[in-house]
Design an enzyme around this catalytic site. Structure first.
Site, PDB file in Angstrom:
ATOM      1  CB  CYS A 133      15.229 -14.423 106.122  1.00 54.01           C
ATOM      2  SG  CYS A 133      13.481 -14.454 105.599  1.00 54.01           S
ATOM      3  CB  ALA A 134      18.207 -11.646 110.634  1.00 51.58           C
ATOM      4  N   PRO A 186      22.422 -16.349 109.675  1.00 51.63           N
ATOM      5  CG  PRO A 186      24.585 -17.072 109.153  1.00 51.63           C
ATOM      6  CD  PRO A 186      23.227 -16.872 108.550  1.00 51.63           C
ATOM      7  N   GLY A 187      23.399 -13.900 110.631  1.00 45.05           N
ATOM      8  CA  GLY A 187      23.549 -12.586 111.232  1.00 45.05           C
ATOM      9  C   GLY A 187      24.575 -11.640 110.667  1.00 45.05           C
ATOM     10  N   GLY A 188      25.281 -12.001 109.610  1.00 41.07           N
ATOM     11  CA  GLY A 188      26.280 -11.086 109.068  1.00 41.07           C
ATOM     12  C   GLY A 188      25.710  -9.746 108.660  1.00 41.07           C
ATOM     13  CE  LYS A 189      22.887 -10.673 103.180  1.00 37.63           C
ATOM     14  NZ  LYS A 189      23.469 -11.992 103.559  1.00 37.63           N
ATOM     15  CG  ASP A 248      20.152 -12.866 102.452  1.00 37.46           C
ATOM     16  OD1 ASP A 248      19.922 -13.318 101.320  1.00 37.46           O
ATOM     17  OD2 ASP A 248      21.156 -13.177 103.117  1.00 37.46           O
ATOM     18  CB  CYS A 273      23.285 -16.648  98.441  1.00 37.22           C
ATOM     19  SG  CYS A 273      22.482 -17.824  99.550  1.00 37.22           S
TER      20      CYS A 273
END
Length: 411
Positions: free
Chosen positions: A232-233, A235-238, A295, A348
């Site tokens: 569940c990546a 929009p990609g910050g992690k 996430d 979150c």
């Protein structure tokens, strides 16, 4: 007839409010549709008007109801417009005459006279908002003893957090950008900074990411070439964090459109990852991973500072639906971990059903988080989990609400 200056932004804000409150759309989705074709400044203004109207909705409604004997349904256009007018005056410091000139253009006939009378009466009374937004009773019941502190934190708009690609350059970027730092690889700036114009953006030296959102990837440590699955990546910050920390990343998300943004950020930062558009409930990896970061999809109530729509459109049904989805993905993800591998589960959300309840049910043994792994001012729970909310770190500007738990496979 000449076009009223500022009217397009107000029209878009009205459409956003209607989409959120009547149709249950997210504010982000409503903005994409309603603000199409607006200039960047008008788009930002429309978002601010809609956002502040939602943040202070119950308080604005109390003012409106106190100034008229006419019963206005919750979704009545005059009430929507009055909410916006009051939000502009009381939160965005727009002069009353400018509020009237643009607001009344959204109404005709009797509703226009009503809105003019109510707004003018409230201005004459010199009404003021309370120190903290009044939360819906359902939200107060869910958030319990922390509800009051969280509400106070929601009164202030959040600062801008940046995640630094090269942690050794943290002090450089703090000085270059004039910010502060709560942890290695983090810079916090005052709200209002134009992201694309900041030093280091074009060079890909950093990306925007709330400090709380950076914690899950931090708890996996450095990769040293090992394989990690970012589920569940988007929009990609992690994904960017993990790639910068030396992991060989496979980033999976079922939204191809959201993955486009992830790919753009990989290109800008010069980082690399295998990107897969797939549903975590049906996808089969064909291998195991040394680490997994889940996430999970959630109600996102922890992001209420930036997304006040969650205060009004998230109810028990959505929470239960998300909890069921999270449990299903977590069970699948646990099967893809190599012996001795680490899994971090995060949401979150401020709802226990999406956090603590999921951690208790995880089939993997816990790997408790320690205080030394967290920014100063944050402490793990007795179980070794991490629970943040917007009222924490108040002197530093707060942070989003997150739940994080870490597990290690036997081996």
């Amino acid at each position: 007839m000449a076009k009223v200056q500022g009217l397009p932004a107000r029209t878009a804000a009205l459409r956003m409010l209607d989409a959120v409150l009547r149709r249950g759309e997210t504010l982000d989705l409503a903005e994409r549709s309603a603000a199409k074709g607006l200039t960047p400044s008008d788009r930002a203004l429309a978002r601010a008007i809609a956002g502040e109207s939602l943040r202070w909705l119950r308080d604005l409604d109390a003012m409106i109801d106190g100034a008229t004997q006419q019963i206005l349904p919750d979704d009545a256009k005059p009430r929507m417009v009055l909410r916006m007018m009051l939000a502009q005056w009381l939160r965005l410091d727009t002069p009353p005459h400018a509020v009237i000139a643009t607001g009344l253009e959204l109404l005709t006939g009797g509703p226009r006279r009503l809105a003019h009378g109510v707004f003018s009466a409230l201005v004459k009374q010199g009404v003021a908002l309370p120190v903290a937004p009044t939360l819906p009773p359902e939200v107060v019941a869910r958030w319990g003893e922390r509800a009051g502190a969280i509400a106070t934190a929601l009164a202030a708009l959040p600062p801008l957090d940046l995640a630094i690609k090269d942690w050794s350059q943290t002090e450089h970027w703090v000085a270059e950008l004039g910010g502060t730092s709560l942890a290695p690889g983090h810079v916090r700036l005052a709200r209002g900074s134009a992201v694309e114009r900041l030093a280091g953006f074009e060079a890909g030296a950093w990306w925007v990411q709330d400090i709380a959102a950076s914690l899950p990837a931090r708890l996996l440590g450095t990769g040293e070439g090992r394989r990690v699955l970012d589920l569940c990546a988007a929009p990609g910050g992690k994904t960017l964090q993990l790639a910068a920390a030396g992991w060989q990343v496979t980033a999976v998300d079922k939204s191809a459109k959201r993955l486009d943004r992830l790919v753009d950020n990989l290109d800008r930062t010069g980082l690399s990852a295998e990107v897969v558009a797939a549903d975590a409930l049906t996808w089969e990896p064909g291998c195991t991973y040394d680490a997994i970061l889940l996430d999970a999809p959630c109600t996102a109530t922890g992001t209420a500072r930036r997304h006040p729509d969650v205060l009004h459109r998230i109810h028990a049904a959505q929470i239960a639906e998300m909890a069921e989805l999270q449990a299903a993905i977590l069970v699948r993800a646990a099967q893809w971990l190599a012996p001795g591998g680490m899994l971090v589960y995060a949401t979150c959300s401020l709802e226990p059903e999406e956090g603590e309840a999921q951690a208790v049910q995880c089939p993997l043994p816990p790997a408790p988080v320690t205080a030394a792994e967290l920014p100063a001012g944050l402490q793990p729970t007795a179980e070794g989990w991490v629970r943040t909310d917007p009222a924490m770190l108040p002197d530093a500007g707060g942070l989003d609400g997150f739940f994080i738990a870490r597990f290690r496979a036997a081996g």
